[in-house]
Design an enzyme around this catalytic site. Structure first.
Site, mmCIF file in Angstrom:
data_model
loop_
_atom_site.group_PDB
_atom_site.id
_atom_site.type_symbol
_atom_site.label_atom_id
_atom_site.label_comp_id
_atom_site.label_asym_id
_atom_site.label_seq_id
_atom_site.Cartn_x
_atom_site.Cartn_y
_atom_site.Cartn_z
ATOM 1 C CB CYS A 40 1.982 -3.427 5.240
ATOM 2 S SG CYS A 40 0.174 -4.111 5.930
ATOM 3 C CG HIS A 77 -0.368 -0.033 2.459
ATOM 4 N ND1 HIS A 77 0.429 1.204 2.954
ATOM 5 C CD2 HIS A 77 -0.116 -0.924 3.562
ATOM 6 C CE1 HIS A 77 0.932 0.984 4.319
ATOM 7 N NE2 HIS A 77 0.817 -0.343 4.602
#
Length: 420
Positions: free
Chosen positions: A345, A327
């Site tokens: 992440c 992301h």
């Protein structure tokens, strides 16, 4: 030369044998020229017997296997083929001396069968007999239905096929019946196998990734097939067709803090990234894009982090069920390409994240290397199927487990015929 029968895979048969009685009739097959193969096959009804429904007035019990017996001691059966109206062939085994043939797979219920028997007499003259019969309804209403996934569409080359069963199947022999009926074909053709994830779920993947621009078709032949003493295949199985796009693989080197994106094995972009900090290390291994979720709220509570955060995150691509994403992370641009500061992440600039989001699709591969984290589990947290090597994957198949890799015995014989 006699026609050599094909001995099909053995399946344990425990119930009473079905026999279908035929009327007798005979004509002479040998001619004056002394060559028994120069004449049309004779009616072999007097040489063989099937006992059960006659004249088509009754229906055979699908709970009982089929048997063909050579009644004439001077003749033998050389081949038997049996299939139903749906084109499903019934596997069977022929005795070495040609005295009898019996089915080694369950008959389908509510089906019409055609059985073709080839024989030869003591002079080598060929005989033939064809018989048809119908099977009745199963004695139990317990059904096993299957639902295939994913939904119809276009996916990346890493997308597994899934099969969800309506009932648990624990017995290995029963699993083999189910697995044999779940058909996956692709154009171009590739070597692949089912793997039992648990008692109600199977995944199918090729030995390597699917080819780019492939068409994959999935269907079930379970309807009416006996699976166990109290279970029959149901008819609720919608066929599935998916296609694959270009081969897209994103490889993140956590120690180098860089993602390299390949399209059809050519580098198309290199992106500075940050991955999980110590204690929140990003998982190593191959992951499959599960969804493109766009804008997502991410909180420390969602992963049990000790330090608090509550962020609105854009261009979010999910790769695990537990909340690992690729992301946009504009707050960590200073660390991207230099240090790992995330909670697991893979973060990148907003510009790079927007490009990545627009480029990837479900089924594409995201691979992480050189992280301090564990390897992605094969099952239970998304699609980690590719983290099992091919040999281990095959052990999860009720049909292939314990067998050598390569063409089946039938395929080998067909591809490389030998003189007999």
């Amino acid at each position: 030369m006699s026609h050599t029968a094909i001995v099909r895979p053995r399946t344990v048969v425990s119930c009473t044998l079905l026999v279908i009685a035929l009327s007798a009739g005979v004509t002479t097959a040998c001619g004056s020229d002394g060559n028994p193969l120069s004449h049309r096959p004779y009616d072999a009804a007097d040489q063989i017997s099937f006992n059960g429904p006659s004249e088509g007035h009754e229906k055979a019990d699908p709970d009982k296997p089929l048997e063909v017996v050579a009644e004439d001691s001077d003749g033998r059966i050389t081949d038997v083929t049996a299939h139903d109206a749906a084109g499903r062939y019934l596997a069977g085994e022929l005795a070495a001396d040609g005295s009898r043939w019996h089915s080694t797979a369950p008959l389908a219920a509510n089906a019409g069968y055609t059985v073709r028997v080839s024989t030869e007499d003591e002079d080598g003259a060929p005989g033939r007999k064809v018989v048809t019969f119908d099977t009745g309804k199963p004695t139990t209403k317990k059904r096993l239905d299957v639902t295939f996934g994913p939904r119809t569409g276009t996916y990346g080359v890493g997308q597994p096929v899934t099969a969800e069963l309506s009932r648990a199947v624990k017995d290995r022999a029963q699993r083999a019946v189910v697995e044999r009926a779940l058909k996956v074909t692709s154009i171009p053709a590739v070597d692949g196998a089912w793997h039992w994830v648990d008692d109600k779920k199977l995944h199918y993947r090729p030995k390597d990734y699917w080819p780019a621009q492939a068409t994959v078709q999935v269907r079930s032949n379970l309807e009416g097939i006996k699976i166990g003493d109290r279970m029959w295949g149901g008819g609720k199985a919608k066929p599935l067709t998916i296609t694959t796009a270009d081969k897209l693989i994103a490889v993140t080197d956590a120690s180098a803090h860089q993602m390299t994106v390949y399209k059809n094995d050519e580098i198309i972009r290199q992106i500075p990234v940050t991955t999980g900090m110590p204690g929140y290390d990003t998982r190593n291994g191959v992951k499959v894009v599960l969804a493109k979720e766009g804008t997502v709220r991410m909180t420390s509570a969602s992963i049990g982090a000790s330090d608090f955060y509550d962020l609105i995150v854009h261009h979010s691509v999910r790769v695990t069920n537990s909340g690992e994403y690729v992301h946009a992370a504009p707050w960590s641009v200073g660390s991207q390409g230099a240090a790992n500061v995330s909670h697991g992440c893979t973060g990148m600039s907003t510009e790079n994240a927007a490009w990545f989001y627009d480029t990837v699709r479900e089924g594409d591969i995201v691979k992480v290397i050189n992280s301090g984290g564990d390897t992605m589990a094969p099952f239970g947290n998304g699609f980690g199927d590719w983290n099992l090597d091919w040999q281990k994957w095959r052990t999860g198949s009720a049909l292939l487990g314990g067998t050598p890799d390569g063409p089946s015995a039938a395929d080998s014989a067909r591809l490389r015929p030998q003189s007999v």
